[in-house]
Design an enzyme around this catalytic site. Structure first.
Site, mmCIF file in Angstrom:
data_model
loop_
_atom_site.group_PDB
_atom_site.id
_atom_site.type_symbol
_atom_site.label_atom_id
_atom_site.label_comp_id
_atom_site.label_asym_id
_atom_site.label_seq_id
_atom_site.Cartn_x
_atom_site.Cartn_y
_atom_site.Cartn_z
ATOM 1 N N GLY A 259 61.018 8.689 0.788
ATOM 2 C CA GLY A 259 61.640 9.484 1.847
ATOM 3 C C GLY A 259 62.023 8.648 3.059
ATOM 4 C CB ALA A 260 61.463 8.042 5.993
ATOM 5 C CD GLU A 296 58.225 8.251 7.634
ATOM 6 O OE1 GLU A 296 57.408 7.326 7.832
ATOM 7 O OE2 GLU A 296 58.209 8.958 6.601
ATOM 8 C CG HIS A 299 53.165 7.209 9.525
ATOM 9 N ND1 HIS A 299 51.860 7.284 9.094
ATOM 10 C CD2 HIS A 299 53.926 7.558 8.453
ATOM 11 C CE1 HIS A 299 51.846 7.672 7.816
ATOM 12 N NE2 HIS A 299 53.086 7.850 7.406
HETATM 13 N N1 ARG Z 1 54.606 5.222 4.392
HETATM 14 C C1 ARG Z 1 55.789 5.897 3.941
HETATM 15 C C2 ARG Z 1 55.656 7.337 4.365
HETATM 16 O O1 ARG Z 1 54.778 8.033 3.998
HETATM 17 C C3 ARG Z 1 55.998 5.833 2.475
HETATM 18 C C4 ARG Z 1 56.290 4.474 1.960
HETATM 19 C C5 ARG Z 1 56.055 4.396 0.515
HETATM 20 N N2 ARG Z 1 56.645 3.242 -0.034
HETATM 21 C C6 ARG Z 1 56.409 2.810 -1.249
HETATM 22 N N3 ARG Z 1 57.064 1.801 -1.664
HETATM 23 N N4 ARG Z 1 55.566 3.348 -2.037
HETATM 24 O O2 ARG Z 1 56.379 7.820 5.145
HETATM 25 ZN ZN ZN Z 2 53.656 8.682 5.628
#
Ligand code: ARG
Ligand code: ZN
Length: 876
Positions: A259-260, A296, A299
């Site tokens: 997603g992001a 995001e 976070h």
């Molecule tokens: N931390 C990101 C989120 O939850 C997701 C990133 C996942 N990326 C991956 N390559 N698995 O917004």
């Molecule tokens: Zn996340």
């Protein structure tokens, strides 16, 4: 090749600073990295340990001295340099090929622009580095590139300097003032334009906000910008957390695995979660964009300022941040009814996706004990069940108590990489509550089952609720210990009002009490209960469990009509509908005649016509449980029978309630300019649900209604709803509408995704039709959104066709998993999950699924996909 949580060891060296220089070139990008390191005396390891993945190591210097191959060991992507000193400087030069990078991890090219994705282990595809989240450092990044091809050069933090290099190239120097783990590194370079706005933060500081997109998309950024501003305000208000940077950027990219991504100060987003205007985006898209932008942004504190010690702790940031985005979205709607609808949506996701995961071969605890490939653990368990676990703290401690816990968490851990246990400890210490047993929500997989029994004693005016819990075995965990489960309960009197509740020996409360179930079985006694109540159990879905209680049909209809807890009003309707659907499924299996009774349609009619209720809420009640949810309730899943049953029920309801649906259709028109606000989108949701029921009748009137809506629609929500009604019918205008839609939106990739996905999930679409769609010039397997819109939509969203008796769906699935895996392991491994539940089907289907799994397992696979199919094949 699995790695285990228990094997965690601290890093041998800390990284203090990182200086990177990029000479950006699609076919040969040179990366020069200078890192200063300091020995960590908590580690017994004396070598510097660096990780690299598919990068060419050009040269490496230690304290200015070139190292030869004899000075270090390089094996399986791990580079070890034995060092004797406490402080060192490493200069590492690597060479990478972003244009050949189809994995979309590390540095890659999309539509001619450069983007990065480093979580979880993508930074090692850029350079050799101690690429682990507990190593946090301060970054300075110099970007150099051709000025005409890459006019915009972005990285984390603040822009320090930019200028010309004279040779048609230019540079930009960025500095991130905060230390961060390598997975939060990001760069973007290319031809992009932005919408920007400067806002005043609560403390009075100014912050520059930017949303970057490809040229031609600036008419689609306003909603993302609004969502960002709302997120910033919300975090200031609700949690006292302020944006810590002078500049915050969002960049949209059309090729993205997920997603992001919350890279510090430079969030990179799938275009799907940024671009919106009424012409191309539906109400659901608008809501998703708000949620993901919020996610995001949140976070920045829960993930970036406080990060994870290791990837086993992923839910520490993801579960918490999902909980925060859920609360944000609920607060944006504001009304109680709107909050309930949001809660219902979230619980639906949990039941449709997480419960099956928790019951299948990939089941894992919210804090896993082992994994082969971390990318496979960005799951609904880590995210959505993790959010439920965080929500339970709030249910147990209250909103204020939860906030106290959050404050203490930041006070203790700002700037650190920590564990799920640290979060629990902060919640516990801030509230003086023992949360030891609560830890089992992190360590034990599986969906707990709670069975409730009640008894009323008129003579003593007592009412007993006995709760007992159990949890099915999951891979590697045969026996489970009792969970600490908050069960929110209310009791309704015969007029439908909430009773005043007096738990044995405690003060009275009106409405809802939270029973805390901690043993295998417990009885809770209510006193001064003047009449036999109807219990409303697990209000607002207070725990991620299955609650079984032998409600009578009358009680469910009564709750549906009266419960003060809107979630449980919905839940009562779902329980009624599920019973009918299971009965109909079983009749369909025996080829018995199908019939429905009056009771369900009467209850649904009452809700449909109750104009005191918000349209959005009525829509959730009238939506029947999904085929996959019914499937999970069966010992042996029969996709065809479930499909027949659900269609029959929808058709029967459409017949019985036709006049009511037509009235609701007329009464819920939205007029004037499109707005995605909760009231308008709720009206559209109910109106379009009415349309979808009417369309079940598939007669000339229904066709005309859908066609008329299609012809006048001034927004994508109405357009898609009517196109879907046409596509699932025998309407004469069906093919023309699909063709018209395509030519109207050919230039909008996100809309063409909808076009593929709508056809992939249409009732008439079989494997042959999907294969044909794959030959369409607009189809590309390399673009994850496009692959998801057709291949995934079919395999996961069209169960009766995917599970065709001849096994053709599984043959197709195997081919596509193998093809996708070769291009992009993360996407391939995700599709591989579609056969997770193969053991739940009839032997004839199981056999064909097994063959397809074996076929995939025999191919040359990434470790991502290998892990998934290996675990599936091991399922019993
Ligand atoms: N931390 C990101 C989120 O939850 C997701 C990133 C996942 N990326 C991956 N390559 N698995 O917004
Ligand atoms: Zn996340």
């Amino acid at each position: 090749p699995a790695i285990y949580r228990k094997d965690y060891t601290p890093p041998s060296y800390w990284v203090r600073t990182v200086h990177m220089g990029f000479d950006l070139d699609p076919s040969a990008t040179r990366v020069a990295t200078r890192i200063t390191l300091e020995r960590n005396f908590d580690s017994t390891e004396k070598a510097v340990v660096l990780y690299g993945d598919e990068v060419e190591l050009v040269q490496i210097h230690l304290n200015g001295k070139a190292l030869s191959k004899r000075d270090y060991a390089l094996k399986d992507g791990v580079l070890r340099i034995p060092v004797a000193v406490n402080e060192i400087t490493l200069d590492i030069e690597t060479l990478i090929r972003p244009d050949k990078n189809t994995s979309l991890m590390g540095l890659y090219v999309s539509s001619g622009n450069f983007f990065t994705q480093c979580e979880a282990e993508g930074f090692r595809k850029i350079t050799y580095f101690p690429d682990r989240p507990d190593v946090m450092a301060q970054y300075t990044v110099m970007l150099r590139a051709d000025k005409t091809k890459y006019p915009v050069l972005l990285s984390n933090g603040n822009l320090i300097e930019e200028g010309d290099l004279g040779d048609g190239r230019h540079y930009a120097l960025w500095e991130d003032p905060f230390k961060k783990p390598s997975y939060l590194f990001a760069l973007v370079a290319g031809q992009l334009v932005c919408q920007e706005e400067t806002i005043k933060l609560k403390s009075g500081r100014d912050a520059l906000l930017q949303v970057w997109v490809e040229d031609g998309n600036l008419d689609k950024t306003q909603h993302a910008m609004d969502s960002l501003i709302n997120s910033i305000r919300w975090d200031e208000e609700r949690f006292g957390l302020e944006l810590d940077l002078d500049r915050f950027m969002i960049v949209a990219v059309g090729d993205f695995n997920m997603g992001a991504m919350e890279n510090k100060g430079l969030n990179i987003f799938n275009t799907k979660y940024v671009l919106a205007n009424p012409r191309i985006a539906t109400d659901v898209d608008y809501a998703n964009i708000e949620a993901v932008v919020g996610h995001e942004y949140f976070h920045n504190w829960t993930g970036n300022r406080v990060t994870c010690r290791d990837w086993f702790q992923l839910s520490l940031k993801e579960g918490l941040t999902v909980f925060r985005d859920q609360e944000f979205s609920a607060d944006m709607v504001g009304t109680d009814s709107g909050r309930a609808v949001k809660r219902i949506d979230d619980v639906r996701v949990l039941r449709q996706a997480q419960f099956p995961e928790d019951a299948g071969p990939m089941a894992h605890p919210v804090r896993p004990d082992s994994f082969v490939e971390i990318s496979n653990f960005y799951t609904v368990t880590i995210y959505e069940k993790g959010a439920e676990v965080v929500r339970m703290y709030q249910t147990l401690l209250g909103r204020d108590g939860f906030r106290k816990g959050m404050d203490l968490y930041f006070k203790r851990h700002d700037g650190q990489a920590v564990e799920c246990d640290d979060f629990r400890a902060a919640m516990s210490a801030a509230n003086g509550r023992d949360l030891t047993q609560f830890e089992r929500w992190y360590s034990q997989a599986g969906t707990p089952r709670v069975t409730a029994k009640t008894s009323y004693d008129a003579a003593s005016k007592t009412y007993d609720i006995t709760l007992s819990q159990s949890c099915p075995a999951t891979p590697g965990q045969a026996k489970k210990l009792s969970f600490h489960i908050p069960v929110a309960v209310g009791l309704l009197d015969s007029s439908g009002k909430d009773m005043t509740l007096k738990l044995d020996g405690e003060v009275a409360t009106i409405g809802t009490v939270v029973l805390e179930l901690t043993s295998a079985q417990q009885t809770f006694r209510f006193t001064d209960v003047n009449e036999q109540p109807v219990p409303s159990m697990l209000r607002n879905f207070s725990a991620p469990i299955v609650l079984e209680y032998d409600y009578s049909e009358e009680e469910l209809a009564f709750l549906m009509a009266h419960d003060s807890d809107a979630f449980n009003r919905w839940e009562a309707g779902q329980r009624l509908a599920t019973r009918r659907l299971l009965a109909l499924t079983s009749s369909a299996q025996k080829s018995d005649a199908l019939s429905i009774d009056q009771a369900l349609s009467d209850s649904l009619r009452a809700t449909l016509n109750d104009t005191q209720l918000d349209p959005a809420f009525r829509e959730t009640v009238l939506t029947l449980p999904a085929e996959t949810v019914i499937a999970e309730q069966m010992d042996v899943i029969d996709p065809q029978a479930i499909h027949t049953a659900r269609r029959f029920l929808r058709h029967s309801l459409a017949q019985a309630l036709r006049a009511d649906f037509v009235a609701a259709y007329k009464a819920n028109q939205t007029r004037g300019n499109y707005s995605p606000d909760a009231t308008s989108s709720g009206k559209r949701a109910l109106k379009n649900l009415a349309l979808s029921y009417i369309a079940e009748l598939d007669d000339a009137d229904a066709h005309a209604l859908a066609q008329a809506q299609y012809d006048v629609a001034n927004n994508m929500t109405d357009r898609m709803a009517s196109l879907s009604a046409l596509a699932n019918s025998q309407a004469p205008g069906k093919a023309a509408a699909l063709a018209q839609f395509y030519s109207d939106f050919e230039q909008e990739p996100l809309v063409i995704d909808k076009w593929f996905s709508l056809q992939a999930t249409a009732r008439t679409t079989d494997v042959a039709a999907v294969r044909k769609l794959m030959l369409h010039p607009a189809f590309s397997i390399k673009n994850p959104n496009r692959a998801r819109s057709l291949i995934f939509s079919f395999c996961n969203g069209n169960p009766s066709r995917f599970h065709a008796a001849d096994g053709s769906g599984y043959v197709f699935w195997a081919e596509q998993v193998i093809a996708l895996d070769a291009i992009n392991p993360q996407v391939g491994a995700r599709l591989a999950r579609s056969l997770d539940r193969w053991r739940k089907y009839a032997p004839e289907l199981q056999e064909k699924m097994h063959a397809a799994l074996k076929r995939v397992a025999a191919a040359k696979l990434s470790k991502d996909t290998k892990e998934v199919v290996t675990k599936s094949l091991a399922a019993t």
